[in-house]
Design an enzyme around this catalytic site. Sequence first.
Site: not given
Length: 181
Positions: A104, A146-147, A150
Amino acid sequence: MRHGSLPGVHGRVRPLTLFGDPALHTPCGEVTDFGPELADLVEDLFATMYAAQGVGLAANQIGVPLRVFVFDCPDDEDVRHLGHVVNPRPAVTDGVVVRGPEGCLSLPGLEAGTERYDHAVVEGFTVTGEPVTVHGTGFFARCLQHESDHLDGTVYADRLEGRRHRTLMRRVARASWHRPD
């Protein structure tokens, strides 16, 4: 993007929000204005992602608490996927769960084996408000998850348990960029 140019060319590189900042654990708000400021934000996200040599970047990683992320990421067949998603719904995932290395830009230089599904679908909008659906497999599916995480206030370290989590936290504590509380 603007006039067919490469994404990020007109953007400015912004400082990255690093692990430990509460902004990374705060869910982002919906985008309500699809105007020039949003287009500038997407350009800045691309410029910052490229400068940091990443494959994806969420708005809260540059201190903007809005539901926007960009990507320029290959899948497992080395097919390049380039784009952005505004107001994505949570990623729909299925397939096989695969543990693979995950890093990351908010934890620079670190990675850990993280479990993710090998297929993900994200629906949202483009910078101009047009609906968009993005399908990903393999590494690109990992990027989409993953995004999306976030924007919900989750970093990949939150998905780790036991030894993997302890090892990563020790490495964070020793990282040159880490600022103890």
